[in-house]
Design a protein around this motif. Structure first.
Motif, mmCIF file in Angstrom:
data_model
loop_
_atom_site.group_PDB
_atom_site.id
_atom_site.type_symbol
_atom_site.label_atom_id
_atom_site.label_comp_id
_atom_site.label_asym_id
_atom_site.label_seq_id
_atom_site.Cartn_x
_atom_site.Cartn_y
_atom_site.Cartn_z
ATOM 1 N N CYS A 76 1.028 7.396 47.845
ATOM 2 C CA CYS A 76 1.844 7.261 49.054
ATOM 3 C C CYS A 76 2.679 8.508 49.269
ATOM 4 O O CYS A 76 3.290 9.010 48.328
ATOM 5 C CB CYS A 76 2.770 6.040 48.961
ATOM 6 N N TYR A 132 3.004 4.181 60.218
ATOM 7 C CA TYR A 132 2.013 4.855 59.390
ATOM 8 C C TYR A 132 1.160 5.758 60.265
ATOM 9 O O TYR A 132 0.599 5.317 61.266
ATOM 10 C CB TYR A 132 1.116 3.876 58.631
ATOM 11 N N THR A 159 10.369 -0.163 48.080
ATOM 12 C CA THR A 159 9.086 0.500 48.338
ATOM 13 C C THR A 159 8.434 0.904 47.020
ATOM 14 O O THR A 159 7.238 0.672 46.799
ATOM 15 C CB THR A 159 9.283 1.746 49.228
ATOM 16 N N ASN A 184 3.982 8.197 44.115
ATOM 17 C CA ASN A 184 4.749 8.273 45.363
ATOM 18 C C ASN A 184 5.404 9.646 45.512
ATOM 19 O O ASN A 184 5.996 10.161 44.559
ATOM 20 C CB ASN A 184 5.864 7.217 45.381
ATOM 21 N N SER A 241 -5.875 4.526 49.256
ATOM 22 C CA SER A 241 -4.546 4.155 49.725
ATOM 23 C C SER A 241 -4.286 4.776 51.070
ATOM 24 O O SER A 241 -4.808 5.799 51.421
ATOM 25 C CB SER A 241 -3.485 4.599 48.732
ATOM 26 N N GLN A 277 4.961 -0.762 45.468
ATOM 27 C CA GLN A 277 3.814 0.077 45.141
ATOM 28 C C GLN A 277 3.438 -0.069 43.668
ATOM 29 O O GLN A 277 2.265 -0.134 43.308
ATOM 30 C CB GLN A 277 4.132 1.538 45.475
ATOM 31 N N CYS A 332 -1.672 6.263 52.167
ATOM 32 C CA CYS A 332 -1.017 7.553 52.140
ATOM 33 C C CYS A 332 -1.824 8.582 51.401
ATOM 34 O O CYS A 332 -1.669 9.758 51.610
ATOM 35 C CB CYS A 332 0.381 7.438 51.531
ATOM 36 N N ILE A 335 5.793 9.511 51.766
ATOM 37 C CA ILE A 335 6.733 8.805 52.636
ATOM 38 C C ILE A 335 7.852 9.738 53.078
ATOM 39 O O ILE A 335 8.447 10.442 52.259
ATOM 40 C CB ILE A 335 7.329 7.578 51.919
ATOM 41 N N CYS A 361 0.535 0.374 52.062
ATOM 42 C CA CYS A 361 0.259 1.549 51.265
ATOM 43 C C CYS A 361 -1.204 1.600 50.876
ATOM 44 O O CYS A 361 -1.560 2.271 49.945
ATOM 45 C CB CYS A 361 1.159 1.602 50.048
ATOM 46 N N LYS A 416 3.559 7.881 55.686
ATOM 47 C CA LYS A 416 4.361 6.775 56.189
ATOM 48 C C LYS A 416 5.707 7.366 56.609
ATOM 49 O O LYS A 416 6.368 8.049 55.816
ATOM 50 C CB LYS A 416 4.549 5.697 55.128
#
Length: 456
Positions: A305, A351, A443, A226, A40, A447, A42, A307, A11, A403
């Motif tokens: 991030c 990723y 996850t 996130n 980061s 993080q 993401c 995802i 991440c 991701k």
């Protein structure tokens, strides 16, 4: 079971890494590098992107994925989390808001299993809130209406909980589009708070700005962490096998767009990209840019991030391509089937770093194709319109790093329940998705612990 360990798909992205295709590798990076990297993985965005939506044509950009590597051990959160200043939360008050957003014709009860698991695994510093403002038929009123209601609901939660410092979203299916719209409403560019006394988040904006000086902005006055979606149709449901229960049958896919608004209202036309006048880009294309409707890409770009969890197969509602934001040519003809160690049915982690782009466009040929698709739908003009718009949506969204986590329920007892398995809608019918929920929880935990370690 595959040897790749969990979630620790990095991440934190360093431009020095050499990027390879889906099945490639890159040099190992230590956990120290992950924590100290200046941006980061993401939250990295293309340095040359132009978010605006224009009516000129643009060139296509290449898509390159970076296979996520695993770290050997799991970092756990110890008791109370530290704030972004590195101060331990001694009052046992939650400082991280996690908003759960359900999908179409659903309710907060869809999250009963997930909420219980997350509370058990994440600890007291998370306030887990299941949104209730868009239940059942309210999901038919359009993405923008649902997104605004969600934004208002989040503001109220933030206003009532003074201890909050950070915010994350976990959304299923259509809820992912509601969340994408909501964060654009809640987005505040860095150091640009309204400062109005009647703004319920203004004080939080001011307090947080000094704590996240390197960030790009805030969501509801909190630091964005996130943004996670489960089987969300980011590219809509128009196109071959994007709505799998139509089985790719041409006549069914031809009939679906005009019928969708009748069945599921304004939301249906938006998912099939037929909303609005011919000369105006459909909402989902506008949501792949920064435009007059909202700073959609800037808001997404503030999260550390982003995802995507996507069902490789057996999802009767949302296809693999649209839920993973991939082109047809980028889908593996032989997707992996072996689960990652400890996470049953989670089969792959990739990723995809940001790709330089001047943003999505809505060229004249797209407007012409949209008019034809609306007024005289046929397989030819429908496919032409969708191909143009889908490519532009991908070009807009790939300005940010993502991701992408592939899920396969091929070996589950009820594989055709994949769309509900992925978030364990019902603990008894859909418990095949328990491994996916565990992966999401770990996850989030990883993080959070990485962020805290970097803040101390």
């Amino acid at each position: 079971m595959a040897s790749a360990s969990l979630i620790h798909a990095h991440c934190y992205y360093s431009p020095r890494l050499s990027c390879n295709h889906r099945n490639g590798t890159h040099s190992p990076v230590s956990s120290t590098t992950l924590c100290s990297s200046s941006s980061s993985c993401c939250s990295s965005s293309s340095s040359n992107h132009g978010h605006g939506l224009s009516f000129s044509s643009g060139t296509n950009n290449s898509w390159r994925g970076l296979k996520a590597q695993a770290m050997g051990t799991t970092t756990t959160t110890q008791g109370n989390a530290a704030s972004s200043k590195g101060i331990v939360n001694a009052k046992n008050e939650p400082d991280h808001l996690l908003v759960l957003v359900h999908g179409i014709m659903a309710s907060p009860s869809d999250w009963i299993y997930v909420e219980a698991e997350l509370k058990k695994r994440l600890g007291r510093n998370f306030l887990i809130y299941a949104s209730s403002c868009n239940t059942y038929t309210k999901t038919f009123t359009g993405i923008e209406g649902a997104g605004k209601r969600l934004a208002d609901e989040v503001k109220q939660v933030v206003k009532k909980t003074e201890s909050l410092k950070r915010i994350s979203f976990l959304a299923h299916s259509l809820g992912g589009l509601f969340a994408r719209y909501a964060i654009a409403v809640l987005y505040t560019p860095h150091r640009l708070s309204s400062g109005k006394p009647d703004d319920p988040t203004s004080s939080k904006v001011e307090n947080s700005q000094t704590e996240c000086s390197s960030r790009l902005g805030m969501i509801a006055g909190l630091e964005p962490m996130n943004f996670i979606t489960l089987a969300t149709p980011h590219l809509g449901v128009r196109g071959r096998k994007q709505l799998p229960f139509l089985f790719g049958v041409p006549i069914l896919e031809k009939l679906a767009p005009p019928l969708a608004p009748i069945i599921v209202g304004r939301t249906g036309s938006q998912l099939f990209l037929t909303d609005g006048k011919p000369e105006k880009p459909p909402l989902l294309l506008r949501m792949a840019s920064d435009c007059e409707d909202g700073k959609f890409i800037s808001a997404l770009g503030t999260f550390r991030c982003r995802i995507l969890y996507a069902n490789v197969s057996y999802d009767h509602m949302v296809g693999w391509r649209t839920s993973s934001i991939r082109r047809e040519s980028e889908l593996s003809k032989n997707p992996p089937r072996r689960s990652l160690d400890g996470y049953k049915h989670v089969v792959d982690v990739e990723y995809c770093p940001p790709v330089a782009s001047d943003g999505p466009h809505f060229p004249p040929e797209a407007a012409k194709a949209k008019e034809a698709a609306q007024n005289a739908p046929s397989m030819q003009n429908t496919v032409e319109y969708h191909e143009i718009v889908e490519e532009e949506m991908i070009r807009g969204l790939q300005q940010l790093g993502w991701k992408k986590i592939d899920v396969s329920f091929h070996s589950a007892f009820w594989p055709f329940f994949a769309h509900n398995n992925i978030h364990v809608k019902n603990e008894w019918l859909h418990n095949a998705g328990a491994g996916v929920v565990a992966h999401v929880a770990d996850t989030l935990k990883h993080q959070e612990s990485t962020f805290i370690a970097a803040s101390l």
